[in-house]
Design a protein around this motif. Structure first.
Motif, PDB file in Angstrom:
ATOM      1  N   UNK A 103       0.825  -1.201   0.000  1.00 37.79           N
ATOM      2  CA  UNK A 103       0.000   0.000   0.000  1.00 37.79           C
ATOM      3  C   UNK A 103       0.865   1.259   0.000  1.00 37.79           C
ATOM      4  N   UNK A 104       1.885   1.276   0.843  1.00 40.98           N
ATOM      5  CA  UNK A 104       2.770   2.445   0.900  1.00 40.98           C
ATOM      6  C   UNK A 104       3.543   2.604  -0.410  1.00 40.98           C
ATOM      7  N   UNK A 105       4.015   1.504  -0.964  1.00 41.21           N
ATOM      8  CA  UNK A 105       4.772   1.575  -2.202  1.00 41.21           C
ATOM      9  C   UNK A 105       3.912   2.112  -3.350  1.00 41.21           C
ATOM     10  N   UNK A 106       2.632   1.746  -3.392  1.00 41.66           N
ATOM     11  CA  UNK A 106       1.737   2.256  -4.427  1.00 41.66           C
ATOM     12  C   UNK A 106       1.614   3.775  -4.348  1.00 41.66           C
ATOM     13  N   UNK A 107       1.511   4.312  -3.132  1.00 44.57           N
ATOM     14  CA  UNK A 107       1.409   5.759  -2.960  1.00 44.57           C
ATOM     15  C   UNK A 107       2.671   6.459  -3.450  1.00 44.57           C
TER      16      UNK A 107
END
Length: 464
Positions: A103-107
């Protein structure tokens, strides 16, 4: 939702009904997801007086749109495939760590992509096949689309984690909600407010924003086993490295579509001008719809294959693949026949200018000539992804687009007097060669992979 969990027991339910329950929503979701861009093209292609040029301008943006989707597959499909195996092994904490990291990497990737493509927008669009007649339409659409990249990445990327748990109906609702909003807003913004292609982009981004909120809210709730938790919102490369390795295959499958589109557009611009590029926009739009249907069918099978592979229920893995293969081949053959028999029906959805309709009708027949073999390609390649076979799936992804298709686009015109025909012939030639190779490799590798897992040498030894 508890009922949905009980109805989709990945380790115990009969394979046929289970695959049907999972595949129907994912196929529906992929079809509706394709409508985001397809509906835009349908409306834009019918803008009075400039529809053909506006449609061609939107087609020039297609490589960027596919690259954005490819990033969601890199992180989301790679992460979800790893997470569902961890769930099958009874390791929920490792599965949740994968979700939080992804999730963090997508942001972060969303922010990077937005900044980079906005900075190089105009020269990039000319490289992709834009002309002085179409650059304005391309820039109008792409600027708004890039600003909303984060919504696209979250809605598509995190939705894989919903599908992987067996929540196929919820995953389908994610896409349906956005698609309905997009379909309603498109004519309002494009024609009602007179915004043209900018209205189409704004409608798409607003729809994706609502979908993103829906996905995040579900993954923060109590009904999901995989849950977004603040303690996992950091980049742990020991978690992300195997995720990205596995996600490379679907990433390359989608991102290389961008390179293919660039190669097609740049080549056709020289041989046939804007009408040829417009015909390619229509052909690729039709292919995109049906490719996403094949992908949806494969995604319906992936949780079953991955979970049972992790749990070492190898008979269920074999049963699921056999059913997936037969379904995919039957479906791809049927769609190939319909398009070959009635190409004009599909072309008419996008434009009614006689010159564009004439070239698009015959080029579509050429373009999809080997579509009947796509069932082999998708079922075998996506099964390798579900089994965690990153190297093989990566090679097969590179084979069709990079090793075969792009070189053929530039080589075949030397052997045909009709250069436009030669360019379009590259697609069926690559489809045939890639599907044949994929099928043969699968026949060789699949039984060996299952024997290795039966000896206890499967994914459990590959880290989180």
């Amino acid at each position: 939702m508890a009922k949905e969990k009980r109805e989709n027991d990945l380790g115990k339910d009969p394979i046929g009904p289970l695959l049907l329950r999972l595949a129907l929503p994912t196929v529906t979701a992929q079809l509706v997801n394709a409508l985001y861009n397809i509906v835009d093209r349908m409306y834009i292609g019918h803008i009075e007086g400039v529809g053909d040029l506006a449609l061609t301008g939107l087609g020039v943006c297609f490589p960027v749109i596919m690259f954005v989707s490819a990033i969601s597959a890199l992180v989301g499909m790679g992460g979800a495939s790893r997470a569902v195996v961890r769930m099958g092994e009874g390791k929920p904490e490792q599965a949740n760590a994968i979700l939080g990291n992804c999730a963090l990497l997508l942001v972060l990737l969303s922010a990077a992509v937005t900044a980079l493509f906005l900075a190089v927008q105009e020269p990039m669009l000319y490289l992709f096949g834009a002309t002085e007649n179409t650059i304005g339409y391309a820039k109008d659409y792409l600027t708004i689309y890039l600003i909303g990249t984060i919504f696209v990445e979250l809605s598509l990327g995190l939705n894989y984690f919903i599908t992987s748990q067996g929540f196929s109906t919820t995953a389908m609702a994610t896409v349906l909600i956005g698609a309905v909003i997009n379909i309603v807003l498109d004519p309002v913004f494009i024609f009602g407010f007179g915004m043209g292609v900018r209205g189409a982009a704004l409608a798409t981004i607003l729809a994706q924003a609502v979908s993103a909120v829906w996905v995040v809210r579900f993954l923060c709730g109590k009904r999901t086993q995989l849950r977004l938790q603040k303690r996992y919102f950091h980049l742990n490369w020991s978690v992300l490295a195997p995720v990205l390795t596995l996600g490379l295959s679907p990433f390359i499958m989608q991102s290389t579509e961008s390179l293919v589109n660039i190669a097609f557009n740049s080549s056709l611009r020289g041989f046939g001008g804007d009408p040829a590029v417009g015909a390619m926009t229509i052909c690729s739009s039709v292919m995109q719809v049906f490719s996403m249907l094949f992908q949806g069918l494969s995604q319906g099978a992936q949780p079953i294959i991955g979970y049972n592979y992790g749990a070492c229920h190898l008979r269920r893995v074999r049963q699921t693949f056999r059913l997936l293969f037969l379904s995919a081949v039957t479906f791809s053959t049927a769609t190939w026949a319909v398009i070959e028999l009635f190409p004009g029906l599909f072309v008419a959805l996008f434009n009614d200018q006689p010159a564009l309709v004439e070239i698009a009708t015959w080029t579509l027949r050429v373009y999809v000539a080997c579509m009947f073999m796509m069932g082999i390609q998708f079922s075998c390649q996506q099964t390798f992804v579900a089994l965690g076979e990153a190297k093989i799936s990566l090679f097969l992804a590179l084979l069709r687009k990079i090793i075969l298709l792009i070189p053929l686009i530039y080589i075949l015109p030397y052997f045909f007097e009709n250069n436009v025909l030669a360019v379009f012939l590259a697609e069926p030639a690559a489809d045939f060669l890639a599907a044949t190779t994929t099928g043969l490799i699968f026949l060789w590798r699949f039984p060996r992979i299952l024997r290795r897992r039966a000896r206890g040498e499967g994914p459990a030894k590959q880290g989180a």
